[in-house]
Enzyme design. Structure first.
Site, short mmCIF file in Angstrom:
data_model
loop_
_atom_site.label_atom_id
_atom_site.label_comp_id
_atom_site.label_asym_id
_atom_site.label_seq_id
_atom_site.Cartn_x
_atom_site.Cartn_y
_atom_site.Cartn_z
CG ASP A 120 -2.15 1.03 1.36
OD1 ASP A 120 -2.28 1.37 0.29
OD2 ASP A 120 -2.32 1.35 2.38
CG HIS A 121 -0.21 4.95 -0.07
ND1 HIS A 121 -0.58 5.80 -0.85
CD2 HIS A 121 -1.25 4.51 0.46
CE1 HIS A 121 -1.93 6.24 -0.83
NE2 HIS A 121 -2.42 5.44 0.22
CG HIS A 144 -6.23 5.14 -1.24
ND1 HIS A 144 -5.06 4.34 -0.70
CD2 HIS A 144 -6.20 4.37 -2.58
CE1 HIS A 144 -4.38 3.83 -1.67
NE2 HIS A 144 -5.08 3.83 -2.76
N GLY A 145 -9.02 5.61 1.37
CA GLY A 145 -9.70 6.50 2.67
C GLY A 145 -11.45 6.01 3.03
CG ASN A 151 -5.20 0.92 7.95
OD1 ASN A 151 -4.97 0.19 8.89
ND2 ASN A 151 -4.15 1.99 8.04
P1 13P Z 1 -8.53 4.47 6.13
O1 13P Z 1 -7.38 4.52 6.87
O2 13P Z 1 -9.21 5.78 6.00
O3 13P Z 1 -9.56 3.59 6.24
O4 13P Z 1 -7.97 4.53 4.56
C1 13P Z 1 -7.12 3.38 4.11
C2 13P Z 1 -6.54 3.44 2.96
O5 13P Z 1 -6.62 4.23 2.03
C3 13P Z 1 -5.16 2.61 2.74
O6 13P Z 1 -4.45 3.12 1.72
#
Ligand code: 13P
Length: 287
Positions: free
Chosen positions: A84-85, A207-208, A231
């Site tokens: 991730d990222h 994301h998010g 996450n």
């Molecule tokens: P959140 O932590 O807001 O759920 O986002 C997770 C995310 O985008 C991981 O790349």
């Protein structure tokens, strides 16, 4: 099976649902997500940030753990293990360690450099049959101590990156990591629709995923989002459940000092969160 995310996301895009990416931090987290995916017959993506990678001793430890769990828990649904990222270096390290999917987040580079680095990683990922996620327009909020301002991606830049042959594309549309502030404007569906038009059938990544209202999630899926990252919500649920258990004094009684018992309420909370998300995303029964 540890698989590339390509097939599961193309299917999700075509059939209008989304596959959840749930970030992992330890054995308990991973086990909870895999068992829930199997129970619900849902494909799943396990996300690993570079920080979580370091915490779990390094990428090959994670590959060993996930492959071992898939075998020992008899997991039969498709599972992608995804960075991730990732940085450019991190993406290469994960590919070498045996991840089945990586994200290269070049959104903070000038677009020319994002294109150059993404191009190189596309060739590498393709030659090994792995999936690659690219990003345009930084996602705001905080992740691993890095705070991003939150941007709305330029649809034309999205087309340029999509044309490089990436598997899926994360585009900033007002989404941020972590909790959304009170005055959040919501997702920018106009831009999402424009991006969707420019990139054809490419699966888009949101994301998010924590705290986005259900109706916005459904609308995003209808406009081409096929992967949604979660996450913070698992972390909040885990922390609240374990804290509640300890505050109730249960860890001091009986065999409550047993770490397996101590973490069990947190594991159950993650399972519930994952179940709720998979149901909302529409991935249940798709494996
Ligand atoms: P959140 O932590 O807001 O759920 O986002 C997770 C995310 O985008 C991981 O790349």
């Amino acid at each position: 099976m540890l698989v590339s995310a390509k097939e599961m996301l193309e299917k999700a895009r075509a059939e209008k649902y989304a596959v959840g990416q749930f970030n992992i931090n330890n054995l308990e987290w991973t086990k909870a997500i895999l068992l829930t995916a199997e129970e619900l017959r849902s494909p799943v993506i396990l996300g690993v940030s570079e920080g979580a990678g370091k915490y779990m001793c390094g990428y090959s430890t994670i590959v060993g753990m996930v492959k071992g769990m898939i075998e020992n828990l008899k997991i039969t649904v498709p599972v992608a293990l995804h960075l991730d990222h990732g940085s450019y270096e991190g993406a290469k390290q994960c590919i070498e360690a045996g991840f089945s999917s990586v994200m290269f987040d070049g959104s903070h580079y000038p677009i020319e450099e994002n294109i150059a680095k993404t191009t190189e990683l596309v060739a590498l990922a393709n030659s090994l049959g792995l999936s690659l996620e690219a990003e345009v327009g930084a996602i705001g909020g905080e992740e691993d101590g890095v705070v991003g301002g939150g941007e709305v991606a330029d649809p034309e830049e999205c087309r340029m990156i999509a044309d490089l042959g990436v598997t899926m594309l994360a585009a900033g549309i007002g989404n941020i990591h972590g909790k959304y502030p009170e005055n959040w404007q919501g997702l920018n569906f106009e831009v999402l629709a424009e991006i969707s038009e420019k990139v054809g059938n490419m699966p888009l990544v949101l994301h998010g995923g924590t705290g986005i209202p259900a109706e916005m999630i459904r609308k995003a899926i209808s406009l081409g989002v096929a992967k949604i990252n979660v996450n913070t919500e698992c972390q909040l649920a885990f922390a609240a459940a374990v804290r509640g258990y300890i505050e109730a004094g249960k860890d001091l009684s009986g065999k409550g000092f047993d770490p397996r018992k101590l973490l069990a309420p947190g594991v159950d909370a993650i399972k519930e969160t994952v179940k709720e998300k998979m149901t909302l995303f529409g991935s249940v029964g798709r494996a």
